[in-house]
Design a protein around this motif. Structure first.
Motif, PDB file in Angstrom:
ATOM      1  N   LEU A  56       0.834  -1.198   0.000  1.00  0.00           N
ATOM      2  CA  LEU A  56       0.000   0.000   0.000  1.00  0.00           C
ATOM      3  C   LEU A  56       0.874   1.256   0.000  1.00  0.00           C
ATOM      4  O   LEU A  56       0.524   2.270  -0.579  1.00  0.00           O
ATOM      5  CB  LEU A  56      -0.904   0.020   1.238  1.00  0.00           C
ATOM      6  CG  LEU A  56      -2.025  -1.009   1.288  1.00  0.00           C
ATOM      7  CD1 LEU A  56      -2.654  -1.060   2.675  1.00  0.00           C
ATOM      8  CD2 LEU A  56      -3.074  -0.687   0.231  1.00  0.00           C
ATOM      9  N   PHE A  57       2.016   1.151   0.692  1.00  0.00           N
ATOM     10  CA  PHE A  57       2.999   2.235   0.766  1.00  0.00           C
ATOM     11  C   PHE A  57       4.308   1.627   1.268  1.00  0.00           C
ATOM     12  O   PHE A  57       4.337   0.464   1.675  1.00  0.00           O
ATOM     13  CB  PHE A  57       2.524   3.385   1.673  1.00  0.00           C
ATOM     14  CG  PHE A  57       1.884   2.947   2.970  1.00  0.00           C
ATOM     15  CD1 PHE A  57       2.658   2.608   4.081  1.00  0.00           C
ATOM     16  CD2 PHE A  57       0.499   2.883   3.084  1.00  0.00           C
ATOM     17  CE1 PHE A  57       2.067   2.214   5.269  1.00  0.00           C
ATOM     18  CE2 PHE A  57      -0.102   2.485   4.268  1.00  0.00           C
ATOM     19  CZ  PHE A  57       0.685   2.153   5.368  1.00  0.00           C
ATOM     20  N   ALA A  58       5.387   2.404   1.197  1.00  0.00           N
ATOM     21  CA  ALA A  58       6.695   1.911   1.637  1.00  0.00           C
ATOM     22  C   ALA A  58       6.650   1.558   3.119  1.00  0.00           C
ATOM     23  O   ALA A  58       5.877   2.162   3.882  1.00  0.00           O
ATOM     24  CB  ALA A  58       7.757   2.979   1.380  1.00  0.00           C
ATOM     25  N   PRO A  59       7.460   0.588   3.551  1.00  0.00           N
ATOM     26  CA  PRO A  59       7.476   0.233   4.978  1.00  0.00           C
ATOM     27  C   PRO A  59       7.760   1.463   5.836  1.00  0.00           C
ATOM     28  O   PRO A  59       8.636   2.259   5.507  1.00  0.00           O
ATOM     29  CB  PRO A  59       8.616  -0.778   5.097  1.00  0.00           C
ATOM     30  CG  PRO A  59       8.894  -1.245   3.724  1.00  0.00           C
ATOM     31  CD  PRO A  59       8.456  -0.173   2.785  1.00  0.00           C
ATOM     32  N   VAL A  60       7.015   1.604   6.900  1.00  0.00           N
ATOM     33  CA  VAL A  60       7.259   2.700   7.848  1.00  0.00           C
ATOM     34  C   VAL A  60       8.230   2.155   8.890  1.00  0.00           C
ATOM     35  O   VAL A  60       7.898   1.218   9.615  1.00  0.00           O
ATOM     36  CB  VAL A  60       5.943   3.178   8.503  1.00  0.00           C
ATOM     37  CG1 VAL A  60       6.221   4.264   9.529  1.00  0.00           C
ATOM     38  CG2 VAL A  60       4.969   3.671   7.434  1.00  0.00           C
ATOM     39  N   GLN A  61       9.425   2.722   8.938  1.00  0.00           N
ATOM     40  CA  GLN A  61      10.458   2.254   9.857  1.00  0.00           C
ATOM     41  C   GLN A  61      10.506   3.164  11.083  1.00  0.00           C
ATOM     42  O   GLN A  61      10.639   4.380  10.959  1.00  0.00           O
ATOM     43  CB  GLN A  61      11.808   2.245   9.155  1.00  0.00           C
ATOM     44  CG  GLN A  61      11.833   1.289   7.969  1.00  0.00           C
ATOM     45  CD  GLN A  61      13.165   1.309   7.258  1.00  0.00           C
ATOM     46  OE1 GLN A  61      14.194   1.012   7.853  1.00  0.00           O
ATOM     47  NE2 GLN A  61      13.140   1.659   5.976  1.00  0.00           N
ATOM     48  N   VAL A  62      10.401   2.545  12.244  1.00  0.00           N
ATOM     49  CA  VAL A  62      10.297   3.285  13.495  1.00  0.00           C
ATOM     50  C   VAL A  62      11.435   2.882  14.427  1.00  0.00           C
ATOM     51  O   VAL A  62      11.629   1.700  14.685  1.00  0.00           O
ATOM     52  CB  VAL A  62       8.938   2.986  14.189  1.00  0.00           C
ATOM     53  CG1 VAL A  62       8.815   3.748  15.494  1.00  0.00           C
ATOM     54  CG2 VAL A  62       7.788   3.321  13.259  1.00  0.00           C
ATOM     55  N   SER A  63      12.146   3.868  14.932  1.00  0.00           N
ATOM     56  CA  SER A  63      13.201   3.604  15.907  1.00  0.00           C
ATOM     57  C   SER A  63      12.687   3.884  17.306  1.00  0.00           C
ATOM     58  O   SER A  63      12.184   4.988  17.582  1.00  0.00           O
ATOM     59  CB  SER A  63      14.425   4.485  15.616  1.00  0.00           C
ATOM     60  OG  SER A  63      15.457   4.202  16.551  1.00  0.00           O
ATOM     61  N   GLN A  64      12.801   2.906  18.168  1.00  0.00           N
ATOM     62  CA  GLN A  64      12.421   3.029  19.577  1.00  0.00           C
ATOM     63  C   GLN A  64      11.024   3.635  19.768  1.00  0.00           C
ATOM     64  O   GLN A  64      10.818   4.534  20.580  1.00  0.00           O
ATOM     65  CB  GLN A  64      13.470   3.838  20.339  1.00  0.00           C
ATOM     66  CG  GLN A  64      14.825   3.168  20.328  1.00  0.00           C
ATOM     67  CD  GLN A  64      15.866   3.935  21.129  1.00  0.00           C
ATOM     68  OE1 GLN A  64      15.674   5.087  21.497  1.00  0.00           O
ATOM     69  NE2 GLN A  64      16.975   3.287  21.408  1.00  0.00           N
TER      70      GLN A  64
END
Length: 198
Positions: free
Chosen positions: A172-180
């Motif tokens: 659906l969209f690019a991976p959402v990358q989340v730090s901590q």
């Protein structure tokens, strides 16, 4: 359920009408009947819940892979927001994905990366190449959780994304990358899923 309660009450009443039983045996028989009715009610509830789940289908499955519980909490928050928006959505562990039918709209994956880019406990063995293949042609999205302090930041989430795309699923969209668990990036996830609520 109401009929079962009525039948139990009648059975207990019948026990008390038996003159051949001592008072102690009447109490014992009544207790056994009530306990049995409770077991039956519990089993009926489980069967009905399973039927409703199987018949109702899902707009979204939200599969989580977690070690500490953060991904599960975010999956539950995603479910809550989707339901509030009127969608049928439920959560499950990523390695339980083989046990459910694909959703009607999209598969949402909330996955953590542990150690040196490894899968967390609830993500180990999730794809035996049959699982991701079930989603060929369907939409999916990934919320990848990790820590920028590690060299393979969000590696497992990105691996899941690659496997889904290789199987023919559409992002659906690019991976959402989340730090901590950065709340700003988590907000990006929700705004992309539900832009009308952003």
């Amino acid at each position: 359920m109401k009929n079962l309660g009525l039948l139990t009450a009648l059975a207990v009443l019948s026990v008390w009408q038996l003159d051949s039983l001592t008072l102690e045996r009447r109490w014992l028989a009544s207790g056994a009947l009530v306990a049995y009715a409770l077991v039956l009610m519990s089993a009926l509830r489980r069967v009905q819940a399973g039927r409703a789940s199987a018949e109702g289908g899902r707009d979204y499955w939200i599969a989580y892979a977690t070690e500490t519980g953060t991904a599960r909490q975010l999956a539950q928050e995603t479910r809550k927001r989707l339901r509030k928006a009127g969608y049928r959505a439920d959560t499950l562990a990523l390695n339980a994905l083989a046990t459910v039918e694909p959703p009607d709209r999209a598969l949402l994956l909330v996955v953590s990366t542990t150690g040196d880019g490894d899968a967390p406990k609830t993500g180990i063995g999730w794809d035996d190449e049959r699982v991701s293949a079930c989603y060929a042609g369907l939409d999916f999205a990934v919320l990848a959780l990790g820590d920028r302090g590690y060299p393979r930041f969000c590696a497992f989430g990105l691996e899941v994304t690659q496997r889904m795309q290789a199987a023919g699923a559409r992002p659906l969209f690019a991976p959402v990358q989340v730090s901590q668990a950065d709340p700003r990036m988590i907000d990006v996830w929700f705004r992309q899923l539900l832009p009308e609520q952003g």
